[in-house]
Design an enzyme around this catalytic site. Structure first.
Site, PDB file in Angstrom:
ATOM      1  CB  CYS A  38      -0.971   0.052   1.167  1.00  0.00           C
ATOM      2  SG  CYS A  38      -1.774   1.327   1.415  1.00  0.00           S
ATOM      3  CB  SER A  40      -0.131   3.829   4.191  1.00  0.00           C
ATOM      4  OG  SER A  40      -1.618   4.265   3.671  1.00  0.00           O
ATOM      5  CG  HIS A  43       2.581   8.184   2.701  1.00  0.00           C
ATOM      6  ND1 HIS A  43       3.216   9.118   1.465  1.00  0.00           N
ATOM      7  CD2 HIS A  43       1.286   8.003   1.994  1.00  0.00           C
ATOM      8  CE1 HIS A  43       2.049   9.572   0.971  1.00  0.00           C
ATOM      9  NE2 HIS A  43       0.768   8.729   1.214  1.00  0.00           N
ATOM     10  CG  HIS A  59      -0.960  -1.582   6.362  1.00  0.00           C
ATOM     11  ND1 HIS A  59       0.116  -1.005   5.668  1.00  0.00           N
ATOM     12  CD2 HIS A  59      -2.215  -1.089   5.626  1.00  0.00           C
ATOM     13  CE1 HIS A  59      -0.269  -0.109   4.559  1.00  0.00           C
ATOM     14  NE2 HIS A  59      -1.642  -0.144   4.702  1.00  0.00           N
ATOM     15  CB  CYS A 162      -5.171  -1.478   3.822  1.00  0.00           C
ATOM     16  SG  CYS A 162      -4.942   0.232   3.696  1.00  0.00           S
TER      17      CYS A 162
HETATM   18  N1  LIG Z   1      -6.893   7.518   5.353  1.00  0.00           N
HETATM   19  C1  LIG Z   1      -6.424   6.014   5.054  1.00  0.00           C
HETATM   20  O1  LIG Z   1      -6.975   5.471   6.050  1.00  0.00           O
HETATM   21  C2  LIG Z   1      -5.666   5.417   4.017  1.00  0.00           C
HETATM   22  C3  LIG Z   1      -5.780   3.978   4.062  1.00  0.00           C
HETATM   23  C4  LIG Z   1      -5.151   3.659   2.774  1.00  0.00           C
HETATM   24  C5  LIG Z   1      -4.453   4.343   2.144  1.00  0.00           C
HETATM   25  N2  LIG Z   1      -4.328   5.692   2.371  1.00  0.00           N
HETATM   26  C6  LIG Z   1      -3.677   6.614   1.504  1.00  0.00           C
HETATM   27  O2  LIG Z   1      -4.438   6.743   0.227  1.00  0.00           O
HETATM   28  C7  LIG Z   1      -3.549   7.258  -0.914  1.00  0.00           C
HETATM   29  C8  LIG Z   1      -3.579   6.444  -2.047  1.00  0.00           C
HETATM   30  O3  LIG Z   1      -3.158   5.023  -1.694  1.00  0.00           O
HETATM   31  P1  LIG Z   1      -2.825   3.973  -2.720  1.00  0.00           P
HETATM   32  O4  LIG Z   1      -2.190   2.796  -2.215  1.00  0.00           O
HETATM   33  O5  LIG Z   1      -4.123   3.670  -3.592  1.00  0.00           O
HETATM   34  O6  LIG Z   1      -1.785   4.730  -3.708  1.00  0.00           O
HETATM   35  P2  LIG Z   1      -1.287   4.360  -5.285  1.00  0.00           P
HETATM   36  O7  LIG Z   1       0.147   4.884  -5.351  1.00  0.00           O
HETATM   37  O8  LIG Z   1      -1.462   3.003  -5.445  1.00  0.00           O
HETATM   38  O9  LIG Z   1      -2.245   5.312  -6.124  1.00  0.00           O
HETATM   39  C9  LIG Z   1      -2.086   6.943  -6.498  1.00  0.00           C
HETATM   40  C10 LIG Z   1      -2.787   7.181  -7.700  1.00  0.00           C
HETATM   41  O10 LIG Z   1      -2.669   8.405  -7.709  1.00  0.00           O
HETATM   42  C11 LIG Z   1      -2.319   8.902  -9.103  1.00  0.00           C
HETATM   43  N3  LIG Z   1      -1.606  10.263  -8.674  1.00  0.00           N
HETATM   44  C12 LIG Z   1      -0.528  10.620  -8.080  1.00  0.00           C
HETATM   45  N4  LIG Z   1      -0.247  12.020  -8.228  1.00  0.00           N
HETATM   46  C13 LIG Z   1      -1.373  12.470  -9.181  1.00  0.00           C
HETATM   47  C14 LIG Z   1      -1.660  13.700  -9.398  1.00  0.00           C
HETATM   48  N5  LIG Z   1      -0.957  14.870  -9.139  1.00  0.00           N
HETATM   49  N6  LIG Z   1      -2.897  13.989  -9.933  1.00  0.00           N
HETATM   50  C15 LIG Z   1      -3.647  13.054 -10.340  1.00  0.00           C
HETATM   51  N7  LIG Z   1      -3.300  11.650 -10.002  1.00  0.00           N
HETATM   52  C16 LIG Z   1      -2.094  11.401  -9.410  1.00  0.00           C
HETATM   53  C17 LIG Z   1      -1.064   7.639  -9.368  1.00  0.00           C
HETATM   54  O11 LIG Z   1      -0.888   7.885 -10.706  1.00  0.00           O
HETATM   55  C18 LIG Z   1      -2.009   6.714  -8.892  1.00  0.00           C
HETATM   56  O12 LIG Z   1      -2.771   6.019  -9.942  1.00  0.00           O
HETATM   57  C19 LIG Z   1      -2.203   7.323  -0.215  1.00  0.00           C
HETATM   58  O13 LIG Z   1      -1.703   8.627   0.285  1.00  0.00           O
HETATM   59  C20 LIG Z   1      -1.998   6.190   0.897  1.00  0.00           C
HETATM   60  O14 LIG Z   1      -1.316   6.532   1.961  1.00  0.00           O
HETATM   61  C21 LIG Z   1      -5.031   6.298   3.342  1.00  0.00           C
HETATM   62 ZN   LIG Z   2      -2.932   0.755   3.345  1.00  0.00          ZN
END
Ligand SMILES: NC(=O)c1ccc[n+]([C@@H]2O[C@H](COP(=O)([O-])OP(=O)(O)OC[C@H]3O[C@@H](n4cnc5c(N)ncnc54)[C@H](O)[C@@H]3O)[C@@H](O)[C@H]2O)c1
Ligand SMILES: [Zn+2]
Ligand SMILES: [Zn+2]
Length: 360
Positions: A38, A40, A43, A59, A162
């Protein structure tokens, strides 16, 4: 057991032998079968969010229960389980008012005067988000896992833990999207695609996906998007407002950038709600035109999709089994434990949906 250990911020993960303790009264020992990678995890590896080191990241996992503590009643050895970082105590105010994913009771971890769950006295290992799943085994609180149907494949079960729980939950629990409402999802990674799928399940009207990678269009449409905007083409806010004649009811930010979180708020219609699920690096601030609150626009966060995972995960499994939830298309690559850093590099390009680590 073998685990991928993070010893310093930004360092590659090291595959090491790590001792693991035996289950205490409320703990469960799990043999990990699969674990999704993921954003996260990335990060934390890159230091956008702090975590105590050394640690084992990961996770988003599924596995088989090997042993349980004397007081555990919810799972038994041999059960197939999905883990969730949203461990809950069951008796604090958050838990008792139905917001169990906000629980932070200390009893979910071992007290400092007891041996650590992971590592040994010479080198205790910090458990990451109640789980530490980039490892052959996990020792978790009993309220950090839920039993699932044994017919469910482990790789697809893992990503429910997740990405899918979060993406589905942000739509159904946090934003509470109603049939016919319009939804924009910014970012089509694992979380964003699951949010698109969640919006389709919720009966949303127009579902507009936004991503900077053009190749994400076909995936987004397969998950239920009715429109796709390539973010790098120009002003995605203006395009969303134009497409919907005034803005969306719901905008979901699933990247973790202050700029796209601001965009989510700006693309709302009067009375709309922006929900930020992406993890914006610690220290970064948003800037919003204050007068827009007069249009009754709302801005909120979402942690793990405000889940009730012991109820949600079995339902999501049955959504997959009945064809409503797309999981096969979400797994872009299956890799080994030693390939996580490579999976992180691929994730940074935005080209893939999810990599999943398979354990033998
Ligand atoms: N709040 C929570 O509980 C929680 C849980 C899980 C993940 N997250 C967070 O959610 C976010 C997404 O996670 P993921 O695993 O799907 O990430 P990921 O890296 O798989 O996907 C991110 C997507 O965003 C696109 N992207 C990046 N920059 C961009 C921009 N400037 N404009 C448009 N598109 C853009 C990428 O091309 C990609 O398709 C992360 O920040 C992650 O940490 C939060
Ligand atoms: Zn996650
Ligand atoms: Zn609680």
């Amino acid at each position: 057991m073998k685990a991928a250990v993070l010893t310093a911020v930004g360092a590659p993960l090291e595959i090491q032998e790590v001792p693991i303790s035996k289950p205490g009264p409320h703990e469960v020992l799990i043999r990990t079968a699969a674990c999704g990678v993921c954003h996260s995890d990335l990060h934390f590896r890159e230091g956008h969010y702090p975590t105590r080191l050394p640690t084992i990241l990961g996770h988003e996992s599924a596995g088989i229960v090997e042993a349980v503590g004397s007081e555990v009643r919810t799972v038994r050895p041999g059960d197939h389980v999905v883990t969730c970082l949203s461990a809950f105590c069951g008796h604090c105010e958050h838990c008792l008012t139905g917001h169990m994913s906000l629980c932070v009771e200390p009893e979910l971890q071992r007290p400092a005067d007891q041996p650590a769950r992971l590592g040994d006295a010479d080198r205790p290992m910090n458990q990451f988000l109640n789980l530490s799943a980039f490892a052959e085994q996990m020792l978790v609180h009993e309220h950090a896992c839920v039993a699932i149907d044994r017919d469910m494949p482990f790789d697809r079960a893992a990503i429910i833990g997740c990405a899918v729980l979060t993406g589905y939950g942000v739509v159904s629990h946090t934003a509470k999207v109603r049939p016919g409402e319009t939804v924009a999802v910014i970012g089509c990674g694992g979380v964003g695609l699951a949010a698109i799928n969640g919006a389709a399940i919720a009966g949303a009207g127009r579902i507009i996906a936004v991503d900077r990678v053009a190749g994400k269009e076909s995936l987004a449409r397969a998950f239920g998007a009715t429109d796709f905007i390539e973010a790098s083409d120009g002003d995605s806010v203006a395009t969303v407002v134009e497409l919907t004649r005034g803005g969306v009811h719901h905008a979901i930010e699933a990247i973790g950038l202050a700029t796209t979180a601001q965009d989510a708020f700006a693309m709302l219609r009067r009375g709309g709600t922006a929900t930020i699920v992406g993890m914006i690096p610690v220290g970064q601030k948003l800037s919003i035109d204050g007068w827009q609150f007069l249009a009754e626009k709302k801005l909120q966060g979402s942690l793990m999709g405000s889940n009730h995972f012991p109820v949600d995960v079995p339902r999501l499994v049955s959504f997959y089994q009945s064809g409503k939830l797309r999981l096969d298309e979400m797994i872009s690559r299956r890799v080994g434990l030693g390939d996580i850093d490579e999976a992180f590099e691929e994730m940074k390009t935005g080209q893939i949906a999810r990599s999943v680590i398979l354990f033998d």
